[in-house]
Design a protein around this motif. Structure first.
Motif, PDB file in Angstrom:
ATOM      1  N   ALA A 156      40.585   0.081 -82.985  1.00 22.56           N
ATOM      2  CA  ALA A 156      40.389   0.817 -84.246  1.00 22.56           C
ATOM      3  C   ALA A 156      40.140   2.294 -83.968  1.00 22.56           C
ATOM      4  O   ALA A 156      40.658   3.161 -84.673  1.00 22.56           O
ATOM      5  N   ARG A 157      39.355   2.599 -82.921  1.00 19.07           N
ATOM      6  CA  ARG A 157      39.104   4.004 -82.558  1.00 19.07           C
ATOM      7  C   ARG A 157      40.411   4.717 -82.222  1.00 19.07           C
ATOM      8  O   ARG A 157      40.647   5.843 -82.655  1.00 19.07           O
ATOM      9  N   ALA A 158      41.244   4.057 -81.430  1.00 24.38           N
ATOM     10  CA  ALA A 158      42.510   4.678 -81.028  1.00 24.38           C
ATOM     11  C   ALA A 158      43.400   4.930 -82.238  1.00 24.38           C
ATOM     12  O   ALA A 158      44.007   5.993 -82.367  1.00 24.38           O
ATOM     13  N   ARG A 159      43.457   3.954 -83.153  1.00 26.63           N
ATOM     14  CA  ARG A 159      44.304   4.123 -84.341  1.00 26.63           C
ATOM     15  C   ARG A 159      43.759   5.203 -85.271  1.00 26.63           C
ATOM     16  O   ARG A 159      44.529   5.989 -85.824  1.00 26.63           O
ATOM     17  N   ILE A 160      42.450   5.241 -85.466  1.00 26.41           N
ATOM     18  CA  ILE A 160      41.856   6.292 -86.307  1.00 26.41           C
ATOM     19  C   ILE A 160      42.062   7.656 -85.666  1.00 26.41           C
ATOM     20  O   ILE A 160      42.367   8.645 -86.346  1.00 26.41           O
ATOM     21  N   GLY A 161      41.903   7.746 -84.350  1.00 29.25           N
ATOM     22  CA  GLY A 161      42.148   9.004 -83.650  1.00 29.25           C
ATOM     23  C   GLY A 161      43.571   9.479 -83.831  1.00 29.25           C
ATOM     24  O   GLY A 161      43.833  10.666 -84.023  1.00 29.25           O
ATOM     25  N   GLN A 162      44.503   8.536 -83.778  1.00 22.30           N
ATOM     26  CA  GLN A 162      45.908   8.883 -83.976  1.00 22.30           C
ATOM     27  C   GLN A 162      46.171   9.263 -85.431  1.00 22.30           C
ATOM     28  O   GLN A 162      46.900  10.210 -85.706  1.00 22.30           O
ATOM     29  N   LEU A 163      45.544   8.547 -86.366  1.00 23.52           N
ATOM     30  CA  LEU A 163      45.736   8.824 -87.787  1.00 23.52           C
ATOM     31  C   LEU A 163      45.262  10.221 -88.157  1.00 23.52           C
ATOM     32  O   LEU A 163      45.941  10.968 -88.851  1.00 23.52           O
ATOM     33  N   PHE A 164      44.068  10.603 -87.671  1.00 28.18           N
ATOM     34  CA  PHE A 164      43.504  11.910 -88.018  1.00 28.18           C
ATOM     35  C   PHE A 164      43.757  12.965 -86.937  1.00 28.18           C
ATOM     36  O   PHE A 164      43.274  14.084 -87.042  1.00 28.18           O
ATOM     37  N   GLN A 165      44.481  12.591 -85.901  1.00 29.13           N
ATOM     38  CA  GLN A 165      44.826  13.493 -84.799  1.00 29.13           C
ATOM     39  C   GLN A 165      43.583  14.129 -84.192  1.00 29.13           C
ATOM     40  O   GLN A 165      43.482  15.353 -84.078  1.00 29.13           O
ATOM     41  N   VAL A 166      42.616  13.282 -83.831  1.00 25.94           N
ATOM     42  CA  VAL A 166      41.400  13.733 -83.180  1.00 25.94           C
ATOM     43  C   VAL A 166      41.181  12.892 -81.937  1.00 25.94           C
ATOM     44  O   VAL A 166      41.693  11.785 -81.814  1.00 25.94           O
ATOM     45  N   ALA A 167      40.408  13.427 -81.018  1.00 27.22           N
ATOM     46  CA  ALA A 167      40.078  12.711 -79.791  1.00 27.22           C
ATOM     47  C   ALA A 167      38.745  13.243 -79.266  1.00 27.22           C
ATOM     48  O   ALA A 167      38.212  14.229 -79.768  1.00 27.22           O
ATOM     49  N   GLY A 168      38.229  12.576 -78.267  1.00 23.29           N
ATOM     50  CA  GLY A 168      37.025  13.045 -77.586  1.00 23.29           C
ATOM     51  C   GLY A 168      35.818  13.131 -78.484  1.00 23.29           C
ATOM     52  O   GLY A 168      35.434  12.167 -79.157  1.00 23.29           O
ATOM     53  N   GLU A 169      35.199  14.303 -78.504  1.00 21.96           N
ATOM     54  CA  GLU A 169      33.953  14.517 -79.240  1.00 21.96           C
ATOM     55  C   GLU A 169      34.139  14.337 -80.748  1.00 21.96           C
ATOM     56  O   GLU A 169      33.261  13.799 -81.424  1.00 21.96           O
ATOM     57  N   GLN A 170      35.257  14.769 -81.275  1.00 17.07           N
ATOM     58  CA  GLN A 170      35.500  14.609 -82.708  1.00 17.07           C
ATOM     59  C   GLN A 170      35.600  13.131 -83.087  1.00 17.07           C
ATOM     60  O   GLN A 170      35.081  12.709 -84.110  1.00 17.07           O
ATOM     61  N   LEU A 171      36.231  12.331 -82.225  1.00 18.13           N
ATOM     62  CA  LEU A 171      36.345  10.901 -82.480  1.00 18.13           C
ATOM     63  C   LEU A 171      34.971  10.237 -82.370  1.00 18.13           C
ATOM     64  O   LEU A 171      34.639   9.351 -83.165  1.00 18.13           O
ATOM     65  N   GLU A 172      34.166  10.673 -81.416  1.00 18.11           N
ATOM     66  CA  GLU A 172      32.803  10.136 -81.283  1.00 18.11           C
ATOM     67  C   GLU A 172      31.975  10.473 -82.515  1.00 18.11           C
ATOM     68  O   GLU A 172      31.163   9.668 -82.961  1.00 18.11           O
ATOM     69  N   THR A 173      32.164  11.657 -83.073  1.00 23.41           N
ATOM     70  CA  THR A 173      31.444  12.044 -84.286  1.00 23.41           C
ATOM     71  C   THR A 173      31.840  11.143 -85.453  1.00 23.41           C
ATOM     72  O   THR A 173      30.986  10.735 -86.240  1.00 23.41           O
ATOM     73  N   LEU A 174      33.131  10.819 -85.556  1.00 23.32           N
ATOM     74  CA  LEU A 174      33.574   9.932 -86.625  1.00 23.32           C
ATOM     75  C   LEU A 174      32.929   8.548 -86.520  1.00 23.32           C
ATOM     76  O   LEU A 174      32.550   7.954 -87.515  1.00 23.32           O
ATOM     77  N   PHE A 175      32.774   8.034 -85.295  1.00 23.40           N
ATOM     78  CA  PHE A 175      32.232   6.696 -85.089  1.00 23.40           C
ATOM     79  C   PHE A 175      30.751   6.729 -84.723  1.00 23.40           C
ATOM     80  O   PHE A 175      30.242   5.801 -84.117  1.00 23.40           O
ATOM     81  N   SER A 176      30.031   7.786 -85.107  1.00 26.82           N
ATOM     82  CA  SER A 176      28.611   7.888 -84.787  1.00 26.82           C
ATOM     83  C   SER A 176      27.738   7.052 -85.715  1.00 26.82           C
ATOM     84  O   SER A 176      26.558   6.879 -85.459  1.00 26.82           O
TER      85      SER A 176
END
Length: 185
Positions: free
Chosen positions: A21-41
């Motif tokens: 799910a993290r990988a798909r959300i990262g791809q959907l919103f074009q974010v990775a790393g710290e921004q992706l961690e913030t989304l799933f915090s």
């Protein structure tokens, strides 16, 4: 007209691996790393706001297809604060910063909805106005005088011409295929 916001809490759908799910959300919103961690915090994060019902449903569907959960919440209209009397104004050291909506004043301040948006409460954004319906958005240009260039010696080539390119007579090269053989299996 009702406006909605997409709220994400970092939750994944039951049965979907969190990393997937993290990988798909990262791809959907074009974010990775710290921004992706913030989304799933686990904090309440507003992904998009000011949407109509159809657009909010599209966002929800896309996030759910990616394997995550989100909620669509109705945005509450913000009432402007009444101006306080000058004699009841507190001393400067006792004043709390007050955020007011940008649509009602020219300060460009925003009202924080949650802890995440509170970081933007003191942002002084420029106050851009919306042009009236039918307004010309193009800047006016001054007519420039023509440059004094003599082009009388130039002409256009006729349609289909090769622009004066010289054709070279090159010998036709046929590759040697004698060493190749076909083999049946």
């Amino acid at each position: 007209m009702a406006r909605f916001e997409i709220v994400f809490l970092g939750q994944v759908q039951p049965g979907v691996p969190e990393q997937e799910a993290r990988a798909r959300i990262g791809q959907l919103f074009q974010v990775a790393g710290e921004q992706l961690e913030t989304l799933f915090s686990g904090r309440r994060i507003v992904i998009k706001q000011g949407l109509d019902e159809a657009a909010a449903a599209k966002y929800r569907a896309a996030i759910e297809r990616a394997g995550a959960l989100c909620s669509v919440e109705l945005m509450e209209p913000v009432e402007p604060a009444a101006p306080a009397a000058a004699e009841s104004e507190p001393a400067p050291e006792q004043r709390q910063p007050v955020a007011v909506p940008a649509a009602n004043t020219h300060s460009g301040k925003v009202i924080p909805r949650d802890e995440y948006m509170a970081a933007f409460a003191d942002v002084d954004a420029p106050d851009f106005e919306i042009a009236p319906l039918g307004a010309d958005m193009q800047d006016d240009y001054q007519q420039q005088p023509p440059l004094p260039i003599d082009l009388s010696a130039l002409s256009l080539a006729p349609v289909g011409s090769d622009m004066g390119e010289l054709k070279r007579d090159l010998p036709e090269v046929v590759p040697d295929t004698d060493h190749l053989k076909l083999q049946d299996d």
